[in-house]
Design a protein around this motif. Structure first.
Motif, PDB file in Angstrom:
ATOM      1  N   GLY A  98       4.931 -19.763   3.832  1.00  0.00           N
ATOM      2  CA  GLY A  98       5.391 -18.810   4.958  1.00  0.00           C
ATOM      3  C   GLY A  98       6.788 -18.808   5.035  1.00  0.00           C
ATOM      4  O   GLY A  98       7.064 -18.380   6.361  1.00  0.00           O
ATOM      5  N   LEU A  99       7.506 -18.667   3.946  1.00  0.00           N
ATOM      6  CA  LEU A  99       9.193 -18.648   4.143  1.00  0.00           C
ATOM      7  C   LEU A  99       9.597 -17.232   3.724  1.00  0.00           C
ATOM      8  O   LEU A  99      10.891 -17.345   4.016  1.00  0.00           O
ATOM      9  N   PHE A 100       8.925 -16.406   3.509  1.00  0.00           N
ATOM     10  CA  PHE A 100       9.397 -14.964   3.491  1.00  0.00           C
ATOM     11  C   PHE A 100       9.885 -14.351   4.546  1.00  0.00           C
ATOM     12  O   PHE A 100       9.267 -14.216   5.563  1.00  0.00           O
ATOM     13  N   ASP A 101      11.082 -13.643   4.729  1.00  0.00           N
ATOM     14  CA  ASP A 101      11.570 -12.955   5.617  1.00  0.00           C
ATOM     15  C   ASP A 101      11.108 -11.411   5.321  1.00  0.00           C
ATOM     16  O   ASP A 101      11.701 -10.573   4.856  1.00  0.00           O
ATOM     17  N   LEU A 102       9.908 -11.084   5.842  1.00  0.00           N
ATOM     18  CA  LEU A 102       9.093 -10.061   5.241  1.00  0.00           C
ATOM     19  C   LEU A 102       9.772  -8.830   5.509  1.00  0.00           C
ATOM     20  O   LEU A 102       9.263  -7.782   4.652  1.00  0.00           O
ATOM     21  N   PRO A 106       9.301 -10.304  -0.021  1.00  0.00           N
ATOM     22  CA  PRO A 106       9.555 -10.302  -1.267  1.00  0.00           C
ATOM     23  C   PRO A 106       9.789  -8.754  -1.746  1.00  0.00           C
ATOM     24  O   PRO A 106       9.295  -7.975  -0.980  1.00  0.00           O
ATOM     25  N   GLY A 173      -3.019 -17.523   4.299  1.00  0.00           N
ATOM     26  CA  GLY A 173      -4.222 -17.006   5.041  1.00  0.00           C
ATOM     27  C   GLY A 173      -4.003 -15.498   4.462  1.00  0.00           C
ATOM     28  O   GLY A 173      -3.338 -15.175   3.674  1.00  0.00           O
ATOM     29  N   ASN A 175      -3.813 -12.514   5.794  1.00  0.00           N
ATOM     30  CA  ASN A 175      -2.675 -11.547   5.818  1.00  0.00           C
ATOM     31  C   ASN A 175      -1.483 -11.722   5.004  1.00  0.00           C
ATOM     32  O   ASN A 175      -0.801 -10.843   4.580  1.00  0.00           O
ATOM     33  N   ARG A 178      -2.329 -10.542   1.044  1.00  0.00           N
ATOM     34  CA  ARG A 178      -2.245  -9.284   0.810  1.00  0.00           C
ATOM     35  C   ARG A 178      -0.798  -8.857   0.334  1.00  0.00           C
ATOM     36  O   ARG A 178      -0.686  -7.581  -0.046  1.00  0.00           O
ATOM     37  N   VAL A 179       0.267  -9.438   0.895  1.00  0.00           N
ATOM     38  CA  VAL A 179       1.563  -9.338   0.261  1.00  0.00           C
ATOM     39  C   VAL A 179       1.769  -9.192  -1.114  1.00  0.00           C
ATOM     40  O   VAL A 179       2.226  -8.211  -1.547  1.00  0.00           O
ATOM     41  N   LEU A 180       1.084  -9.963  -1.773  1.00  0.00           N
ATOM     42  CA  LEU A 180       1.005  -9.810  -3.274  1.00  0.00           C
ATOM     43  C   LEU A 180       0.613  -8.653  -3.888  1.00  0.00           C
ATOM     44  O   LEU A 180      -0.118  -7.822  -3.183  1.00  0.00           O
ATOM     45  N   PRO A 181       1.322  -8.014  -4.901  1.00  0.00           N
ATOM     46  CA  PRO A 181       0.532  -6.893  -5.776  1.00  0.00           C
ATOM     47  C   PRO A 181      -0.849  -7.247  -5.783  1.00  0.00           C
ATOM     48  O   PRO A 181      -0.990  -8.295  -6.183  1.00  0.00           O
ATOM     49  N   ASP A 182      -1.710  -6.322  -5.497  1.00  0.00           N
ATOM     50  CA  ASP A 182      -3.073  -6.497  -5.732  1.00  0.00           C
ATOM     51  C   ASP A 182      -3.622  -7.275  -7.126  1.00  0.00           C
ATOM     52  O   ASP A 182      -4.376  -8.131  -6.959  1.00  0.00           O
TER      53      ASP A 182
ATOM     54  N   PHE B 100       9.299 -12.790  11.568  1.00  0.00           N
ATOM     55  CA  PHE B 100      10.525 -13.945  11.641  1.00  0.00           C
ATOM     56  C   PHE B 100      10.632 -14.204  10.399  1.00  0.00           C
ATOM     57  O   PHE B 100       9.601 -14.664   9.500  1.00  0.00           O
ATOM     58  N   ASP B 101      11.823 -14.696  10.110  1.00  0.00           N
ATOM     59  CA  ASP B 101      12.235 -15.645   8.884  1.00  0.00           C
ATOM     60  C   ASP B 101      12.104 -16.991   9.463  1.00  0.00           C
ATOM     61  O   ASP B 101      13.016 -17.599   9.695  1.00  0.00           O
ATOM     62  N   ARG B 277      13.002  -0.934   1.504  1.00  0.00           N
ATOM     63  CA  ARG B 277      11.830  -0.892   0.417  1.00  0.00           C
ATOM     64  C   ARG B 277      11.556   0.411   0.043  1.00  0.00           C
ATOM     65  O   ARG B 277      11.283   0.881  -1.167  1.00  0.00           O
ATOM     66  N   ARG B 389      -1.157   0.110   4.035  1.00  0.00           N
ATOM     67  CA  ARG B 389      -2.525  -0.371   4.296  1.00  0.00           C
ATOM     68  C   ARG B 389      -2.381  -1.267   5.600  1.00  0.00           C
ATOM     69  O   ARG B 389      -3.442  -1.910   6.254  1.00  0.00           O
ATOM     70  N   ASN B 405       0.987  -0.690  -0.581  1.00  0.00           N
ATOM     71  CA  ASN B 405       1.413  -1.934  -0.431  1.00  0.00           C
ATOM     72  C   ASN B 405       2.881  -2.037  -0.039  1.00  0.00           C
ATOM     73  O   ASN B 405       3.562  -1.542  -1.097  1.00  0.00           O
ATOM     74  N   TYR B 407       4.918  -4.074   0.285  1.00  0.00           N
ATOM     75  CA  TYR B 407       6.026  -5.074  -0.474  1.00  0.00           C
ATOM     76  C   TYR B 407       6.178  -4.727  -1.836  1.00  0.00           C
ATOM     77  O   TYR B 407       7.043  -5.284  -2.757  1.00  0.00           O
ATOM     78  N   ASP B 408       5.390  -3.831  -2.488  1.00  0.00           N
ATOM     79  CA  ASP B 408       5.476  -3.552  -3.937  1.00  0.00           C
ATOM     80  C   ASP B 408       5.938  -2.276  -4.085  1.00  0.00           C
ATOM     81  O   ASP B 408       5.331  -1.171  -4.075  1.00  0.00           O
TER      82      ASP B 408
END
Lengths: 456, 456
Positions: A98-102, A106, A173, A175, A178-182, B100-101, B277, B389, B405, B407-408
Motif C-alpha cells: 500500500g505504498l503508492f502515492d496514487l 504508478p 485488496g 481496489n 485493479r490499479v495494475l494493467p488488466d 494518501f502517500d 497521467r 472505471r 484504467n 494508472y495505465d
C-alpha cells in the motif's frame, strides 16, 4: 521436493585462483529454508544467479553447492534487472504494502510494459527449469512475489506436479489489484489461483481471495488459499546471541546507554517500516513527559536497503532528517536521545534486541515481521513489544504485545509511554506470552504445512 | 424537510450601502438541490456561513434569503478552519479518494487531534440547529463528508426525526478506514450506521458496509445503506448552452482549433482528477501515431481548487510542467498540441464539452463525476467519452463510454486513439446511449430517493 525462489541459499565469490567460494545467503526466506534443506538428497533448490560472480560460476560449470542440490539460473541481465527492479520491487512490493502515492505513481508506460515482458520471461525460465528437473508427481514449493506466474505455467506444462505458492509480503485488496494493467492483474491472480496459495496471515489470504474474485469473476475458483507462518528458530537465535561479536555489541551498547531505559527499532531502511513516524512519536513522548528526558535512549538500528531505487534514497534522507530533528531539539551535553546506526551490522541488531526495554515495530503494513518475534526470544529483560496492528505478526503476538496504529503519532507516543512505565509483573507475564508465541512456529512446521497443502 | 449541508444555496456580499446582495452558490450538491428547494415553504436549509460577509450578514440579522428558508450558522473561525481544511479536505477527502502517500501521510499528531475536536464541535453546532428547527417527525437530509457525525448526534437528541445521510465522495474500504485513529473511525462509522446512508455508486455503499463491519464488529447493524445518484438537469444545461457567453466561448475555441479533432478535459486542479497521467497518455499517443500530429488539439480546461493547501499547489505545478513538456516536445509553428486554460471560467468549460470530439475523464477515484454526464448532453458532435472505471459515473455510462484504467498510460493512449478513429456509426450509437443514460437521473429523482429512504 523442489523449492523455487529468486534468491538461493548460496552465493559464489570468485577467488584469485579462479575457484569459487560458497557463502550462505541472507534474507528471511533463505534463512528459514536453508537449514531445513541442507544435506537433503530428496530436495532440489532452483534460484537465480544474482551476482556477476554467480553468473561466472554458472558459466564455468562451478555452481555446484556442497550442501544443496542447487541449480542457479543465469538470466539475461537486462531482463533480470527489469524483473527485479521495475516489477518485483517497484511495483508488486509497493502495491502489496500500500505504498503508492496514487495520484502520481504508478505510471504504467511503455517502459513498464516492456519490463512486464521481462517478468514473464524470467518466470518462464524458472518454470522451464522446474519442468526439466521435476520427477513425476514431485512437490514444488514456489516462493514469493518474484515468481507469481510460475504456478500457472507449471499447471499447463506439468499438470502432474503438486505445486504450492507462498507469498511473503502482504497481498492487496480489490481496489488495489485493479490499479495494475488488466493483463498483469489477470496473470497474477489466475496463476496463483491454480494452486494452494499461502500467506503469513489470514487477512492476506482473504485479500487475495477478494482480489481474485474481482479480477477473475465472482464465481472463479481461486485455489485453496491458506495462512501459515514461521517464526525464528529459537536454537539458532540462541547460538547467534552467544557469538563473541554479538556479546561485544551488547557491551558497547550498554556503555552508551548506561542505566537509561532503551527503546530499540531494528529495520531495513524501507518506506513500509514507518521509521519517520516512529521518530515523531518519540519526539512527542519527550515533549509530553519531561521526566523521561535524559532517562531514555532510542536506538534505531537500520540496515541499508535498495539504495539504487530513488524512492529509497529519498526515504533514507527523510529518516536521517527526522532523527536529527529529535536530537537537535532535545539533546543535552551528556545525553543523545536518538542513536541512529545505519551500518549493515547483524551482530549490532541482535544486540539491540537483547538489550532493549521496549521494542518498537510499527510498519504501515508488513507480511509478517520477524524482528517482532526475534526480540522476545533474545531478550532477557522482559522487554515490551509495541507492534503495528497492520503487521502479519500481530495476529501471532496479539495477546502479549501493545497494539500500535502506525499512522497515529499521538497513540504511538502513548503506547511507548505505557511500555516504559509498565509494572514488572505485567512486563513478565506479557514477555512469557511473547516468547511462547514467537517460538510456536519454527520453520520446519511451516515447510510441512506447505507440503501438505501442495499434496492436497 | 430539512436539508443540511456545509455550503448553502446563497452567499452574501456586503454592498457599499451596508445592504447584502444574495448570490447563488456553486458546487455540485448546491446546484442539484437549490432549484428543487427554491420557493418551497415546507423546506428548510441549514448551512455554514462561509465568507466573512456571510458572517457579517448573520451578525446583522440580514442573512434572510429571498428564495429559501435558510439558516446560516456562524461558526468559530478557528474551529471552522480546522474542520474544513484539516479534517474534511486534508483527511476525509484524501482517505476516501485513496490519495494518501501512506508511508508519509497522514500523521495524526496533536494538531490533528485538536482539529478533530473542532470537527466534532462543528458537527454538534449543525445537529443543535437541526434539533431546534425540526418539527416532530421531520425528514432531515444531511449532505457529505463535512457533517458525518450529525446523524449520530440527532439519533440521540431527536430520535423522532427521519434522518438520511448522503456522501458525495467515494467511501474507502476496510484497510483504509483503519488508517484513522480508532476514535475517529468509530465516530464516523457509528454515526452513519444509525441511518440510511446513501452513496453515488453501489461500490461506495459496499465499501462503507465492509468498513463499518471492520470498525464496529462483524455483526453490528450498519444501516440500510443504498446507492442513488443524480445526473445533470438536461433543461438547465440546454439554457446554459444557449447563453451568449457560452456561444462566444464556442466560437473562440473553434477559431483556435479549426478543423482539427478536439480532445477536452474539464476538471478542478485536484490530485484525484489524474490530470498529469492524461498528458502522459496524450504524449504517448502523439509519439505512437505521427499521423495525428497537427491533426488534434487537447484542451485542458482546469478550474483552480483549494490553492491554500500545499498538496494542491504542488499538484498544479506538476500539471503545468506535464503540459509544457508535451508542448515543448511536439509543437510546431502553426500547432500547439495542448491548450492549458486554468482560469475559473464556467462558460469556457461548457463550450469545451459542447465542441469536443473526445472527452477524457480519467480520475483515479471519483464519487460520481458530473462532467462525464454533462458532456453528452451539451455535445452535438457524437463526442466519445473516455471514462475511468474508478468513477461512480462509470456504473451509469458503462454501455456507452470507453473504459480507462487511470494508472495505465499505454491503455489510456490506446483508448484515446480508438476514440479518435471511431467510425461515425459507432460514435452515433454510443452517443445516443450516453445521452439517454446521462438524462435518466435528474436531481428530483435523487431527492425523492433520499426522502423515501429517510422515511423507511
Amino acid at each position: 521436493m523442489i523449492v523455487v525462489s529468486h534468491r538461493g541459499p548460496i552465493s559464489f565469490r570468485e577467488q584469485a585462483d579462479g575457484s569459487f567460494e560458497q557463502r550462505r545467503g541472507s534474507g528471511g526466506v533463505v534463512s528459514a529454508l536453508a537449514p531445513l534443506l541442507a544435506r537433503r538428497e530428496d530436495a532440489h533448490w532452483i534460484a537465480a544467479a544474482i551476482s556477476e560472480d554467480d553468473r561466472t560460476a554458472v558459466a564455468a560449470g562451478e555452481s555446484h553447492a556442497d550442501e544443496f542440490n542447487l541449480r542457479l539460473l543465469s538470466l539475461d541481465p537486462d531482463a533480470h534487472r527489469a524483473h527485479y527492479d521495475t516489477i518485483s520491487n517497484s511495483t508488486f512490493w509497493f502495491l502489496f504494502h500500500g505504498l503508492f502515492d496514487l495520484s502520481r505513481f504508478p505510471r504504467f508506460d511503455r517502459h513498464w510494459r516492456d519490463a512486464w515482458q521481462s517478468y514473464v520471461e524470467v518466470n518462464k525460465a524458472f518454470a522451464d527449469a522446474v519442468a526439466e528437473t521435476a520427477a513425476g508427481g514431485d512437490v514444488v514449493l514456489i516462493q514469493d512475489l518474484h515468481l507469481m506466474l510460475v504456478a500457472g505455467m507449471l499447471k499447463k506444462a506439468r499438470p502432474d506436479l503438486h505445486v504450492s505458492h507462498f507469498t511473503h509480503t502482504p497481498f492487496c485488496g480489490p481496489n488495489s489489484i485493479r490499479v495494475l494493467p488488466d493483463y498483469a492483474a489477470h496473470a497474477v491472480c489466475s496463476s496463483l489461483a491454480t494452486c494452494p496459495s499461502g500467506f503469513h496471515a489470514q487477512r492476506w489470504a482473504d485479500a487475495f481471495r477478494a482480489s481474485s474474485q474481482t479480477v477473475l469473476g465472482a464465481h472463479a475458483a481461486v485455489g485453496n488459499n491458506y495462512a501459515a507462518s514461521f517464526g525464528p528458530d529459537p536454537k539458532m537465535l540462541e547460538s547467534e546471541l552467544a557469538m563473541p561479536e554479538v556479546q561485544a555489541a551488547i557491551h558497547s551498547l550498554e556503555e552508551r546507554v548506561g542505566d537509561r531505559a532503551l527503546v530499540v527499532r531494528s529495520d531495513r531502511v524501507e518506506p513500509s517500516k514507518n521509521i519517520v513516524r516512529g521518530f515523531y512519536a518519540y519526539d512527542l513522548l519527550l515533549e509530553e513527559h519531561p521526566e523521561l528526558r535524559e532517562r531514555v535512549v532510542f536506538a534505531a538500528l537500520l540496515n541499508p536497503s535498495r539504495d539504487s531505487i530513488p524512492a529509497y534514497q529519498a526515504y533514507r534522507d527523510e529518516v536521517e532528517q527526522a532523527a536529527a530533528r529529535v536530537n537537535d531539539r532535545w539533546a543535552r551535553d551528556d545525553w543523545q536521545p536518538v542513536l541512529l546506526d545505519t551500518r549493515d551490522d547483524y551482530a549490532r541488531s541482535i544486540a539491540g534486541l537483547a538489550r532493549s526495554d521496549v521494542l518498537l515495530v510499527n510498519p504501515v503494513r508488513d507480511g509478517l515481521n520477524l524482528v517482532a518475534m526475534e526480540g522476545p526470544l533474545v531478550n532477557d529483560r522482559d522487554g515490551v513489544v509495541c507492534l503495528s496492528r497492520d503487521a502479519g505478526a500481530f495476529d501471532i503476538l496479539e495477546q502479549g504485545c501493545l497494539a500500535v496504529n502506525p499512522y497515529d503519532i499521538v497513540q504511538t507516543a502513548a503506547v511507548l509511554h505505557e511500555a516504559l512505565e509498565m509494572e514488572p509483573a505485567e512486563r513478565a507475564s506479557r514477555a512469557a506470552i511473547l516468547r511462547d508465541r514467537a517460538a510456536s512456529s519454527p520453520p520446519s512446521l511451516w515447510l510441512e504445512t506447505q507440503i501438505r497443502h501442495a499434496r492436497n
